[in-house]
Motif scaffolding. Structure first.
Motif, PDB file in Angstrom:
ATOM      1  N   PHE A 208      34.059  31.754  33.467  1.00  0.00           N
ATOM      2  CA  PHE A 208      34.369  30.343  33.227  1.00  0.00           C
ATOM      3  C   PHE A 208      34.089  29.511  34.482  1.00  0.00           C
ATOM      4  CE2 PHE A 208      37.848  27.119  33.566  1.00  0.00           C
ATOM      5  CZ  PHE A 208      37.439  26.268  32.556  1.00  0.00           C
ATOM      6  N   LEU A 209      34.346  30.074  35.647  1.00  0.00           N
ATOM      7  CA  LEU A 209      34.105  29.355  36.904  1.00  0.00           C
ATOM      8  C   LEU A 209      32.622  29.141  37.163  1.00  0.00           C
ATOM      9  CD1 LEU A 209      36.692  31.135  39.217  1.00  0.00           C
ATOM     10  CD2 LEU A 209      36.927  28.916  38.071  1.00  0.00           C
ATOM     11  N   TYR A 210      31.769  30.015  36.641  1.00  0.00           N
ATOM     12  CA  TYR A 210      30.328  29.898  36.869  1.00  0.00           C
ATOM     13  C   TYR A 210      29.772  28.611  36.274  1.00  0.00           C
ATOM     14  CZ  TYR A 210      30.658  35.010  37.631  1.00  0.00           C
ATOM     15  OH  TYR A 210      30.994  36.267  38.045  1.00  0.00           O
ATOM     16  N   SER A 211      30.451  28.080  35.263  1.00  0.00           N
ATOM     17  CA  SER A 211      29.949  26.886  34.587  1.00  0.00           C
ATOM     18  C   SER A 211      30.320  25.592  35.308  1.00  0.00           C
ATOM     19  CB  SER A 211      30.485  26.835  33.152  1.00  0.00           C
ATOM     20  OG  SER A 211      31.893  26.637  33.162  1.00  0.00           O
ATOM     21  N   TRP A 212      31.163  25.669  36.312  1.00  0.00           N
ATOM     22  CA  TRP A 212      31.529  24.466  37.050  1.00  0.00           C
ATOM     23  C   TRP A 212      30.353  24.079  37.936  1.00  0.00           C
ATOM     24  CZ3 TRP A 212      37.231  24.973  39.106  1.00  0.00           C
ATOM     25  CH2 TRP A 212      38.072  25.215  38.031  1.00  0.00           C
ATOM     26  N   PRO A 213      29.737  22.932  37.706  1.00  0.00           N
ATOM     27  CA  PRO A 213      28.511  22.587  38.428  1.00  0.00           C
ATOM     28  C   PRO A 213      28.699  22.391  39.933  1.00  0.00           C
ATOM     29  CG  PRO A 213      29.278  20.730  37.113  1.00  0.00           C
ATOM     30  CD  PRO A 213      30.141  21.902  36.756  1.00  0.00           C
ATOM     31  N   PHE A 214      29.906  22.094  40.379  1.00  0.00           N
ATOM     32  CA  PHE A 214      30.124  21.826  41.802  1.00  0.00           C
ATOM     33  C   PHE A 214      30.552  23.069  42.587  1.00  0.00           C
ATOM     34  CE2 PHE A 214      33.961  21.020  39.436  1.00  0.00           C
ATOM     35  CZ  PHE A 214      34.951  21.660  40.177  1.00  0.00           C
ATOM     36  N   ILE A 215      30.766  24.184  41.920  1.00  0.00           N
ATOM     37  CA  ILE A 215      31.214  25.402  42.608  1.00  0.00           C
ATOM     38  C   ILE A 215      29.993  26.230  43.023  1.00  0.00           C
ATOM     39  CG2 ILE A 215      32.440  27.601  42.366  1.00  0.00           C
ATOM     40  CD1 ILE A 215      34.295  25.216  42.574  1.00  0.00           C
ATOM     41  N   GLN A 216      29.915  26.519  44.313  1.00  0.00           N
ATOM     42  CA  GLN A 216      28.838  27.360  44.824  1.00  0.00           C
ATOM     43  C   GLN A 216      29.348  28.679  45.383  1.00  0.00           C
ATOM     44  OE1 GLN A 216      26.311  25.231  47.545  1.00  0.00           O
ATOM     45  NE2 GLN A 216      25.815  23.675  46.041  1.00  0.00           N
ATOM     46  N   LEU A 217      30.641  28.735  45.708  1.00  0.00           N
ATOM     47  CA  LEU A 217      31.210  29.942  46.286  1.00  0.00           C
ATOM     48  C   LEU A 217      32.571  30.207  45.662  1.00  0.00           C
ATOM     49  CD1 LEU A 217      30.975  32.133  48.585  1.00  0.00           C
ATOM     50  CD2 LEU A 217      32.327  30.560  49.988  1.00  0.00           C
ATOM     51  N   ILE A 218      32.774  31.448  45.219  1.00  0.00           N
ATOM     52  CA  ILE A 218      34.063  31.878  44.679  1.00  0.00           C
ATOM     53  C   ILE A 218      34.575  33.004  45.566  1.00  0.00           C
ATOM     54  CG2 ILE A 218      35.303  32.852  42.703  1.00  0.00           C
ATOM     55  CD1 ILE A 218      33.009  31.813  40.930  1.00  0.00           C
ATOM     56  N   THR A 219      35.838  32.908  45.967  1.00  0.00           N
ATOM     57  CA  THR A 219      36.453  33.968  46.749  1.00  0.00           C
ATOM     58  C   THR A 219      37.740  34.421  46.063  1.00  0.00           C
ATOM     59  OG1 THR A 219      37.715  32.442  48.128  1.00  0.00           O
ATOM     60  CG2 THR A 219      35.536  33.089  48.930  1.00  0.00           C
ATOM     61  N   ALA A 220      38.169  35.606  46.418  1.00  0.00           N
ATOM     62  CA  ALA A 220      39.452  36.141  45.949  1.00  0.00           C
ATOM     63  C   ALA A 220      39.919  37.155  46.971  1.00  0.00           C
ATOM     64  CB  ALA A 220      39.290  36.800  44.583  1.00  0.00           C
ATOM     65  N   GLU A 221      41.216  37.298  47.076  1.00  0.00           N
ATOM     66  CA  GLU A 221      41.773  38.357  47.908  1.00  0.00           C
ATOM     67  C   GLU A 221      42.509  39.305  46.979  1.00  0.00           C
ATOM     68  OE1 GLU A 221      45.308  38.940  51.075  1.00  0.00           O
ATOM     69  OE2 GLU A 221      43.907  37.323  51.570  1.00  0.00           O
ATOM     70  N   THR A 222      42.285  40.600  47.178  1.00  0.00           N
ATOM     71  CA  THR A 222      42.886  41.572  46.274  1.00  0.00           C
ATOM     72  C   THR A 222      43.193  42.869  46.997  1.00  0.00           C
ATOM     73  OG1 THR A 222      42.664  42.535  44.067  1.00  0.00           O
ATOM     74  CG2 THR A 222      40.701  42.562  45.449  1.00  0.00           C
ATOM     75  N   ASP A 223      43.807  43.772  46.270  1.00  0.00           N
ATOM     76  CA  ASP A 223      44.050  45.110  46.809  1.00  0.00           C
ATOM     77  C   ASP A 223      43.023  46.071  46.217  1.00  0.00           C
ATOM     78  OD1 ASP A 223      44.922  45.534  44.188  1.00  0.00           O
ATOM     79  OD2 ASP A 223      47.033  45.538  44.721  1.00  0.00           O
ATOM     80  N   ARG A 224      43.130  47.312  46.584  1.00  0.00           N
ATOM     81  CA  ARG A 224      42.138  48.309  46.181  1.00  0.00           C
ATOM     82  C   ARG A 224      42.016  48.456  44.657  1.00  0.00           C
ATOM     83  NH1 ARG A 224      39.102  51.514  48.785  1.00  0.00           N
ATOM     84  NH2 ARG A 224      40.151  51.364  50.783  1.00  0.00           N
ATOM     85  N   THR A 225      43.095  48.209  43.916  1.00  0.00           N
ATOM     86  CA  THR A 225      43.064  48.423  42.465  1.00  0.00           C
ATOM     87  C   THR A 225      42.089  47.491  41.743  1.00  0.00           C
ATOM     88  OG1 THR A 225      44.957  46.953  42.116  1.00  0.00           O
ATOM     89  CG2 THR A 225      45.428  49.303  42.384  1.00  0.00           C
ATOM     90  N   ALA A 226      41.797  46.322  42.313  1.00  0.00           N
ATOM     91  CA  ALA A 226      40.914  45.364  41.635  1.00  0.00           C
ATOM     92  C   ALA A 226      39.527  45.264  42.261  1.00  0.00           C
ATOM     93  CB  ALA A 226      41.564  43.993  41.599  1.00  0.00           C
TER      94      ALA A 226
END
Length: 136
Positions: free
Chosen positions: A87-105
């Motif tokens: 869903f985030l890929y369709s946002w025309p103004f977003i060029q970079l997506i980040t996330a912080e996670t643990d090993r399980t994800a």
């Protein structure tokens, strides 16, 4: 996907958010989504039932961070998480997506084309990872 506007009023969304945030932090996180203009919480429904939620924070121009992503146990491993991130890929103004996670994800994000960087042991016994995906 639709934006959840009344997160504090919906116990189903709070339960879903509880899968991604520790239980004692759910109310605090709900308040952040409710009160911050930079945070947005979205819900994924299937046949009118909320089955997942994803919270994002718009950090800088053209960048967003996935703060929370959760899917009801009955609907896991069926593509709901992938659908929410896509869903985030369709946002025309977003060029970079980040996330912080643990090993399980880590594998989940890796399958979606994110790169991983270890942040080390941020909490005792828990290694954290920064996941990054450049879209354009």
């Amino acid at each position: 996907m639709k934006q959840v506007l009344r997160v504090d009023m919906d116990p189903v969304v709070k339960q879903l958010l509880g899968y991604a945030a520790s239980e004692h932090n759910v109310d605090s996180e709900c308040n952040k989504y409710k009160n911050s203009p930079h945070r947005k919480l979205f819900g994924l429904e299937k046949q009118g039932i909320a089955i997942g939620c994803m919270g994002v924070e718009l950090n800088r121009l053209m960048e967003c961070e996935i703060k929370h992503i959760a899917v009801s146990p009955d609907y896991r491993n069926q593509g709901a998480g992938r659908q929410m991130v896509s869903f985030l890929y369709s946002w025309p103004f977003i060029q970079l997506i980040t996330a912080e996670t643990d090993r399980t994800a880590v594998q989940f994000y890796r399958k979606l084309g994110f790169t991983m960087e270890s942040l080390g042991e941020k909490y005792p016994g828990v290694e954290r990872f920064k996941c990054t995906k450049l879209l354009k």
